[in-house]
Scaffold this active site. Structure first.
Site, PDB file in Angstrom:
ATOM      1  N   ASP A  96       1.713   0.348  -1.935  1.00  0.00           N
ATOM      2  CA  ASP A  96       2.728   0.535  -2.981  1.00  0.00           C
ATOM      3  C   ASP A  96       4.044   1.095  -2.452  1.00  0.00           C
ATOM      4  O   ASP A  96       5.082   0.928  -3.063  1.00  0.00           O
ATOM      5  CB  ASP A  96       2.191   1.450  -4.110  1.00  0.00           C
ATOM      6  CG  ASP A  96       1.631   2.758  -3.594  1.00  0.00           C
ATOM      7  OD1 ASP A  96       1.841   3.058  -2.396  1.00  0.00           O
ATOM      8  OD2 ASP A  96       0.988   3.485  -4.375  1.00  0.00           O
ATOM      9  N   ASP A 143      -6.399   0.923  -1.648  1.00  0.00           N
ATOM     10  CA  ASP A 143      -6.038   2.322  -1.888  1.00  0.00           C
ATOM     11  C   ASP A 143      -7.037   2.900  -2.873  1.00  0.00           C
ATOM     12  O   ASP A 143      -7.613   2.162  -3.672  1.00  0.00           O
ATOM     13  CB  ASP A 143      -4.636   2.404  -2.510  1.00  0.00           C
ATOM     14  CG  ASP A 143      -3.546   2.221  -1.475  1.00  0.00           C
ATOM     15  OD1 ASP A 143      -3.754   2.634  -0.331  1.00  0.00           O
ATOM     16  OD2 ASP A 143      -2.490   1.665  -1.815  1.00  0.00           O
ATOM     17  N   ASP A 151       4.505   0.765   3.346  1.00  0.00           N
ATOM     18  CA  ASP A 151       3.340  -0.133   3.309  1.00  0.00           C
ATOM     19  C   ASP A 151       3.729  -1.587   3.553  1.00  0.00           C
ATOM     20  O   ASP A 151       2.871  -2.426   3.809  1.00  0.00           O
ATOM     21  CB  ASP A 151       2.630  -0.052   1.941  1.00  0.00           C
ATOM     22  CG  ASP A 151       1.861   1.249   1.783  1.00  0.00           C
ATOM     23  OD1 ASP A 151       1.435   1.809   2.799  1.00  0.00           O
ATOM     24  OD2 ASP A 151       1.696   1.705   0.637  1.00  0.00           O
TER      25      ASP A 151
END
Length: 870
Positions: A611, A333, A615
């Site tokens: 997170d 990310d 996900d």
């Protein structure tokens, strides 16, 4: 008690709790005494005594003990003190071995328990009127808890307030679809578990929405606790490497047994006393079978994992450590991982105006934009003196802080313009909505990504807003749009379709999250280590590309694509171009799974960060799922193999480095133990075949096994990670532990020990003319050359390059091993071991033979016989 069929007020009264204040600390302590910790009953741990006796479950050790006991009885009946010593000594060594085994197991278990405690779930609870985060195990009935999407539910609880709440309850009800929850639902007394919509249950998770609830049951009194006894105990699984080594141990064991049988037959044929040759053969089998290898590997793994914790990487599953060493793709990310996760609002645009800088004294139009945006935020900023504590999503806290600096603290805004309803943010809609009472009107405020918002607005200069969104994004700003509309009544069914449309565009806020200074260096390390870093973000493609270029992720020739472009590709098309794509922007959680699978189809080992609740599937699909420790939800952490306690990309790279180091150390330990064990078998086998004499007695073999195997092996497993470990390419996924010639080197090293020991044996016999002298020489050379070999195994580089004595733990282990060997060589204890004092020239010769492995290994390293894996 059936709390689900009673009203909220009745439940609070029964539990003597208060929705606003919660329990007092005193009440909580009293109830903790009454109800115990909020934990399910754990599997009973083995006692130290049970563990001690388990050390003797190996068939060969049992045979050795029986033989020693028989020998002991014979010695007692014959009243021969010398014969009496040997079995007693063998029993003592076996017991010492068992004690060492128990200590090793305890050390490994303590390390793993410490990890379990670190990853224990937490709960947000109101006590004495203050919201705090505590260990979930400290919850008691009557506690008021707060829940939001992504949280594991820490105890059974009756809902007091809920907003669009859904809970994943398949573990309890078998229902595959999340259950909708409503605090105000009336539930009958006979309602089955799946229909109790005003309750949430321990062990389940919140998939959507927010809630406040009062705890009704904890620990074994929860619904999960009631069925816990029916659940299978979690198996104490071995890592794939441990399984392979256990299998290898069996094969080696069979070979060792065959060799021992030959030794026994040859010994009998040559008139060696039956008991003596039997004990020697069995002792050799006990010494040669590396039954302690999986245990030592566990210790090396757990010590490595403890080391990783200090570097902010919390490993949940031991096999992940092995996989880490093979990671070839790191999908990360952007926000908070590659960047600092400290968003600062820098630009804003009010519809009809121009883009302006944010200051502490904005104009009225911008203040109104900041006010509406703040009312549509769950995040908050708490001030402790001059320190700011940002709670919640960083994009929201940036807005809240900007409003605060313009004289509009969130607490005051929330009181003046109360929130009446909400639709929480989710990553599929990319929007969040609140309905607030503002100046007597009911106003819907929506904030989110401009490309999503644009389709839902019917008023405002959207073309101009789109141009400003793109120009701000090109400057690496993250842009959020704000829209609103006035409604007469709050819809009965609060959905995106009923609320998030027909909006008036209000403005844009642009914020920047600068790259972490350490991220650029970490990306560079990845490149050198043969690992491709890939950025995956929900951000605008232009913003993502700007940051990726600055960090070195997006290089010339690399592509940056959006989630929409990815959706338009077939799997075959994606497979063809996946190696050229370095940035994925505007992605959905489903896109993440496709990216993982595409890389895996190319034979790569993929690490993926995440997170959110959505996900979790991608984290599970990845070879190494990395959850965020700060912003990550409980669900994401539960699905991941590893949690980054600082949400930092550099930590993933550090973890890969440690993973490679741990795997390299395990290879060193395996090479050392197998090389020395093979040496022992060849020594006795060849001596019996050539000279029909046993070169080592049973207690001598067992003493070598006790003092020169375990101690140096564990210390070798604690070797620091080598400096060039990240200069090598990743280890292929299915590469065996004996790759790169390790298997051949182990066998050759075994032959080297055997040759040196046999030379020592023959020299001892020639000079002293006695079998005892020959055995003393053989014992000394074999034992101490193994200590020297532990240093050789530290690195594929020359010892002089890495520093001969830089591993302090190995220095300590080698010194202790040498002292224990010296104890039986030079003190009266030698009599019990069948050893004698030798002439001085034999000690000088022995020293020469003992140092031969150092010379041989240094030469082989210098001439490239031991290849460095670059």
């Amino acid at each position: 008690m059936q709390f689900f069929s009673q009203s909220k007020e009745e439940v609070l009264k029964l539990l003597t709790s208060d929705e606003k204040v919660g329990l007092s600390q005193k009440q909580a302590e009293e109830r903790s005494e009454q109800y115990g910790p909020n934990k399910l009953r754990e599997k009973k741990k083995k006692t130290t005594l049970q563990r001690f006796f388990e050390q003797f479950k190996d068939v060969m050790i049992l045979i050795l003990i029986v033989a020693a006991v028989v020998s002991f009885i014979i010695a007692c009946s014959e009243r021969n003190p010398k014969e009496f010593f040997e079995p007693a000594l063998i029993l003592l060594i076996v017991i010492l071995n068992a004690v060492m085994g128990v200590m090793q197991e305890s050390k490994a278990e303590k390390a793993l328990d410490a990890l379990k405690n670190m990853s224990a779930p937490h709960a947000r609870v109101i006590r004495d009127g203050v919201e705090t985060v505590i260990d979930a195990s400290a919850l008691v009935p009557g506690d008021i808890i707060r829940l939001e999407a992504g949280d594991f539910i820490p105890a059974d609880a009756r809902l007091l307030h809920s907003a669009s709440l859904k809970s994943e309850e398949s573990a309890l009800t078998g229902e595959s679809v999340p259950s909708e929850k409503d605090a105000d639902a009336a539930v009958g007394e006979t309602a089955p578990l799946g229909d109790r919509s005003n309750m949430v249950f321990s062990g389940c998770s919140v998939t959507y929405g927010t809630a406040t609830a009062v705890v009704t049951a904890t620990g074994m009194d929860t619904q999960m606790g009631k069925i816990a006894n029916l659940l299978d105990d979690e198996a104490e699984g071995q890592t794939p490497l441990q399984e392979k080594l256990a299998q290898l141990g069996k094969y080696l064991g069979i070979l060792a047994l065959l060799a021992c049988m030959v030794i026994f037959v040859v010994g009998i044929a040559n008139g060696i006393p039956v008991m003596e040759i039997f004990m020697t053969a069995v002792s050799l089998a006990v010494s040669a079978i590396p039954e302690g290898l999986p245990a030592i590997v566990t210790i090396v793994l757990s010590i490595g994992v403890q080391r990783m914790v200090k570097k902010n990487a919390l490993i949940r599953r031991l096999p992940a450590v092995e996989t880490l060493g093979s990671a070839s793709i790191i999908c990360s990310d952007k926000t908070g991982t590659l960047t600092q996760n400290r968003m600062t609002l820098t630009k804003a645009y009010y519809d009809g105006g121009e883009v302006e800088d944010i200051s502490d004294s904005c104009n009225d139009a911008l203040k109104k934009l900041l006010m509406y945006a703040t009312l549509c935020c769950d995040g908050s900023v708490v001030f402790h003196g001059e320190e700011e504590q940002h709670i919640g999503d960083p994009t929201e806290t940036a807005i809240v802080l900007a409003a605060h600096k313009n004289g509009m603290p969130k607490e005051e805004l929330s009181k003046a313009y109360p929130r009446l309803a909400e639709i929480p943010f989710d990553s599929d809609r990319k929007l969040m909505t609140t309905i607030n009472q503002i100046d007597g009107k009911t106003i819907v405020i929506v904030k989110g990504a401009f490309d999503v918002m644009e389709k839902r607005c019917i008023a405002g200069d959207l073309a101009k807003a789109r141009a400003y969104t793109e120009s701000m994004s090109e400057n690496a700003l993250r842009v959020l749009a704000v829209g609103y509309k006035e409604i007469d009544n709050i819809p009965v069914e609060l959905t995106s379709e009923t609320v998030e449309n027909g909006l008036t565009f209000m403005g844009l806020v642009g914020m920047i999250d600068p790259p972490r200074p350490e991220a650029k260096a970490a990306v560079s390390v990845c490149r050198r280590a043969g690992i491709k870093p890939v950025m995956i973000t929900g951000d605008h493609v232009v913003t993502a590309s700007a940051i990726a270029r600055e960090l070195g992720i997006l290089e010339p020739g690399d592509k940056a694509i959006t989630g929409a472009e990815l959706d338009a590709m077939t799997d075959t098309e994606l497979d063809a171009v996946v190696e050229t794509i370095s940035v994925y922007a505007r992605v959905s959680p489903e896109n993440k799974i496709r990216i993982v699978k595409a890389w895996q189809r190319r034979g790569q080992v993929v690490s993926m960060t995440g997170d959110g609740v959505n996900d979790a599937p991608a984290l599970k699909a990845a070879d190494i799922g990395c959850a965020m420790g700060i912003t990550g939800t409980d669900v994401a952490k539960g699905a991941a193999d590893m949690t980054l306690t600082d949400d930092n990309f550099a930590t993933i790279v550090d973890a890969v480095r440690e993973g490679r180091g741990i795997y390299a150390n395990i290879k060193k330990v395996v090479g050392f133990l197998l090389g020395t064990n093979i040496g022992e078998v060849i020594t006795v086998f060849v001596a019996m075949l050539l000279w029909h004499k046993t070169p080592l007695l049973s207690m001598q073999l067992l003493w070598i096994n006790l003092v020169t195997d375990s101690l140096p092996a564990i210390a070798l497993g604690m070797e620091d990670v080598e400096k060039d470990v990240m200069e090598r390419k990743p280890k292929p996924k299915n590469e065996g532990i004996f790759a790169h010639g390790l298997g051949i080197r182990v066998v050759l090293q075994g032959f080297m020990f055997a040759v040196l020991t046999l030379i020592g044996f023959k020299a001892g016999e020639t000079v002293t003319g006695t079998l005892e002298g020959a055995q003393t020489m053989a014992f000394m050379v074999l034992a101490l050359s193994q200590v020297v070999q532990s240093y050789n195994m530290r690195s594929e580089h020359s010892l002089f390059k890495i520093g001969v004595f830089t591993n302090k733990k190995l220095n300590g282990a080698a010194l202790l091993s040498t002292l224990l060997v010296a104890l039986v060589l030079f003190t009266p204890v030698r009599v019990a071991f069948g050893l004698v004092i030798l002439p001085a020239k034999l000690y000088v010769m022995a020293l020469g033979l003992i140092l031969v492995p150092a010379v041989v290994m240094e030469l082989s390293k210098a001439y490239g016989l031991i290849k460095h894996q670059h």
